[in-house]
Design an enzyme around this catalytic site. Structure first.
Site, PDB file in Angstrom:
ATOM      1  N   THR A 437       0.836  -1.221   0.000  1.00  0.00           N
ATOM      2  CA  THR A 437       0.000   0.000   0.000  1.00  0.00           C
ATOM      3  C   THR A 437       0.868   1.267   0.000  1.00  0.00           C
ATOM      4  OG1 THR A 437      -1.700  -1.175   1.215  1.00  0.00           O
ATOM      5  CG2 THR A 437      -1.902   1.178   1.211  1.00  0.00           C
ATOM      6  N   THR A 455      -4.238   1.385  -2.570  1.00  0.00           N
ATOM      7  CA  THR A 455      -3.703   0.028  -2.416  1.00  0.00           C
ATOM      8  C   THR A 455      -4.211  -0.906  -3.504  1.00  0.00           C
ATOM      9  OG1 THR A 455      -3.497  -1.810  -0.849  1.00  0.00           O
ATOM     10  CG2 THR A 455      -5.628  -0.725  -0.940  1.00  0.00           C
ATOM     11  N   SER A 500     -11.073  -2.496   6.039  1.00  0.00           N
ATOM     12  CA  SER A 500      -9.721  -1.980   5.798  1.00  0.00           C
ATOM     13  C   SER A 500      -9.138  -1.438   7.090  1.00  0.00           C
ATOM     14  CB  SER A 500      -9.784  -0.866   4.763  1.00  0.00           C
ATOM     15  OG  SER A 500      -8.546  -0.206   4.672  1.00  0.00           O
ATOM     16  N   SER A 501      -7.837  -1.201   7.049  1.00  0.00           N
ATOM     17  CA  SER A 501      -7.158  -0.519   8.159  1.00  0.00           C
ATOM     18  C   SER A 501      -6.650   0.846   7.722  1.00  0.00           C
ATOM     19  CB  SER A 501      -5.970  -1.351   8.635  1.00  0.00           C
ATOM     20  OG  SER A 501      -6.407  -2.593   9.101  1.00  0.00           O
ATOM     21  N   GLY A 521       0.780  -0.395   5.320  1.00  0.00           N
ATOM     22  CA  GLY A 521       1.202  -1.391   6.310  1.00  0.00           C
ATOM     23  C   GLY A 521       0.099  -2.254   6.884  1.00  0.00           C
TER      24      GLY A 521
END
Ligand code: GLU
Length: 622
Positions: A437, A455, A500-501, A521
């Protein structure tokens, strides 16, 4: 300490840039240099292989950009100099990253962006997350080995980036897509110089890239990764971007390009003789036709007078960063070791993220409660002077919150809850977190700001280039929980967006932009953003120091993942409190910017991680 959380627009206030802020959470009282543990990090030097002209910090006026890549930063700068605004420049940089960072970003990927509109003085977000095809059910990944899903048609989500660029430009930009794509087309035609990072990423992927004729042709010229210093051109992608600019997004979303994507997903161009098991995908042209980028209200917490805006579900970025900040604000200083509370707040916020956050169109996410002061206070009670037992069970964000038990003020409450099932629900996911990403930030001369995470999921996505088109497909659907996991909010579903993060974040003070930050990450994105905010506002670091400082990531796992330098610096004090560590060479690759006052902006990229990034400003002097 007041913390107040809600979602929605920012109150209209005058745009005047601010200078300094002391503490975001009140977590660490003394200045950073007061103890050896908090001594400011020395800034690492850029590695010898960082591209020529790539500098990680730039200060000046008239607009600023930070990306991981010099060509992408230059693309944004070019657009800013041509009179484009931050959104025009952000799209130009993102498209250029599709050329020069094709293993992290691309038109067949997805992303999330947070935007500060200087004229309206409001923050909004655009969700360009990939979706599952309508044929995908909750059990689609059950029994599928993760490694097999990674390189497959099955894991390719319906791409979101093109719809996101289109919506972003129509809502907030000034240029048509065809114009914003121009710098990327030039770079794709002219070629870019292969650096060590690109070479290494190609080499790490060579084994699977060689299994697809289209990918091998583009990224393994002559059968091997391109040499450092060689020039890699991508005329197919230049032509694709050009045609996309001419025909518009419908060329992908239901048109001929979409048909090629679907054909590639269903029948990947496997190299004859390859023994790889490649599962075909479920995507249909109708899935592409149905895709929409979505404008969503941002997440918002107010901590120590700072308004922190982030990305709402289906990303867990804004809710988890926001919850952890709230917990930190409610915790205060609890132990001699700095960053103890940071790790504990992150552990608790991850327990809740894992238990409650998924695509809000499919799951009732208690977002307001996760970000509420009452819930933050209740969770903060669990933080004691020592590391809590692992895993922490999720809390109950139901609007009814108990005060801290008298016996254990501000912490020490027993977290070994008898409800083992609940505890496991909050435990760390099995999924490995890599350095994939990318993130970019742009500000323009009017004070508009964009923080943008893009990403294609893993480095190299699913490894499959659409033949003749010059771009890789994503494998974003591996972000779903594979299961069986009854009740998990992140199981696959028809049309669903995987959790998602990604955590693009914009911080306002008194209604004016102060800082923007984000990182790649995987799930460590959340801790990287959180730690940079803590470094900047609680440990008294400058923004470049806050990015360069060694990182640790606690995601409700027994051991905290940390960079070796973190363990060296903070390990002894934290280990004495019961923390344990596993090391990893690098966590994240952040970009950020800060308004320094009187229109001066500082753009910041990594000095070392992932080969170092590129910060540029329109004009170094006023
Ligand atoms: N797929 C990840 C996410 O949305 C981003 C890619 C990564 O950094 O791992 O959280």
């Amino acid at each position: 300490m007041r913390i107040k959380a809600h979602r929605g627009a920012v109150a209209p206030l005058t745009l005047v840039l601010v200078t300094s802020v002391t503490s975001i959470t009140g977590l660490v009282a003394p200045p950073a240099h007061a103890t050896p543990e908090t001594a400011l990090p020395r800034l690492p030097q850029a590695p010898p292989h960082a591209g020529a002209g790539k500098v990680p910090v730039a200060e000046g006026y008239g607009g600023a950009v930070a990306t991981v890549d010099l060509d992408a930063s230059k693309a944004a700068l070019k657009i800013l100099k041509q009179g484009g605004n931050a959104m025009d420049a952000a799209v130009a940089a993102a498209a250029t990253l599709g050329v020069t960072e094709p293993y992290s970003a691309g038109l067949a990927g997805g992303g999330f962006l947070v935007h500060y509109d200087a004229r309206k003085r409001s923050v909004s977000t655009i969700d360009g997350r990939e979706t599952a095809p309508r044929a995908m059910t909750a059990t689609a990944f059950e029994g599928v080995p993760f490694a097999e899903a990674v390189t497959s048609g099955l894991s390719a989500g319906v791409p979101g980036s093109v719809a996101q660029w289109d919506l972003a430009l129509r809502r907030f930009g000034t240029m048509p897509l065809s114009r914003a794509l121009r710098p990327a087309i030039q770079v794709a035609e002219r070629g870019f110089v292969v650096d060590q990072t690109f070479h290494d990423q190609t080499a790490e992927n060579a084994d699977r890239f060689k299994d697809f004729t289209s990918t091998a042709r583009l990224y393994l010229p002559g059968g091997s990764p391109p040499a450092v210093g060689s020039v890699l051109r991508n005329p197919d992608l230049a032509a694709t971007y050009r045609e996309l600019g001419r025909r518009g997004p419908s060329w992908l979303y239901g048109g001929a390009l979409g048909a090629e994507v679907v054909a590639t997903v269903k029948r990947p161009p496997v190299t004859p003789g390859s023994s790889r098991v490649i599962r075909p995908g479920l995507m249909e042209l109708s899935d592409l036709r149905a895709y929409r980028a979505i404008e969503r209200p941002p997440t918002h917490v107010t901590v120590s007078g700072l308004d922190v805006y982030g990305m709402a579900p289906p990303s867990s970025g804004g809710s988890t960063v926001g919850e952890a900040l709230g917990i930190l604000a409610a915790t205060g200083e609890t132990a001699a070791a700095p960053l103890h509370a940071y790790l504990e707040a992150s552990r608790l916020a991850f327990a809740d993220r894992n238990a409650y956050v998924g695509d809000p169109a499919y799951v009732d996410v208690p977002l307001d409660e996760l970000l509420s002061e009452g819930f933050a206070k209740e969770r903060a009670c669990l933080i004691g002077p020592a590391a809590m037992p692992n895993p922490a069970p999720p809390g109950t964000p139901d609007g009814t919150y108990a005060p801290c038990p008298a016996a254990s003020p501000a912490g020490g409450r027993d977290t070994t809850a008898p409800d083992k099932g609940a505890q496991e629900k909050g435990a760390q996911e099995e999924k490995p977190e890599g350095p994939e990403t990318t993130h970019l930030v742009v500000a323009d001369r009017w004070g508009n700001v964009v923080a943008y995470n893009i990403t294609i999921e893993q480095t190299g996505g699913n490894g499959i280039v659409v033949p003749g088109r010059g771009f890789l497909l994503n494998n974003e659907l591996t972000d779903f929980t594979f299961g069986p996991a009854p009740g998990d909010p992140n199981l696959p579903g028809p049309g669903k967006r995987p959790r998602s993060s990604m955590a693009p974040t914009i911080v306002l003070k008194d209604g004016r932009p102060l800082l923007a930050v984000g990182s790649p990450g995987g799930a460590t994105i959340i801790t990287t953003v959180l730690q940079i905010l803590v470094n900047r506002f609680d440990l008294g670091m400058s923004l470049p120091e806050a990015l360069a400082a060694p990182r640790a990531s606690q995601r409700n796992a027994a051991a905290t993942q940390a960079e070796p330098a973190f363990v060296e610096r903070y390990g002894p004090a934290l280990t004495a409190l019961g923390h344990t560590f596993t090391t990893t060479p690098e966590i994240g690759a952040a970009t950020a910017l800060e308004f320094l006052g009187r229109d001066r902006v500082q753009a910041v990229a990594e000095p070392v991680r992932r080969g170092g990034g590129s910060a540029l400003v329109v004009s170094p002097a006023r």
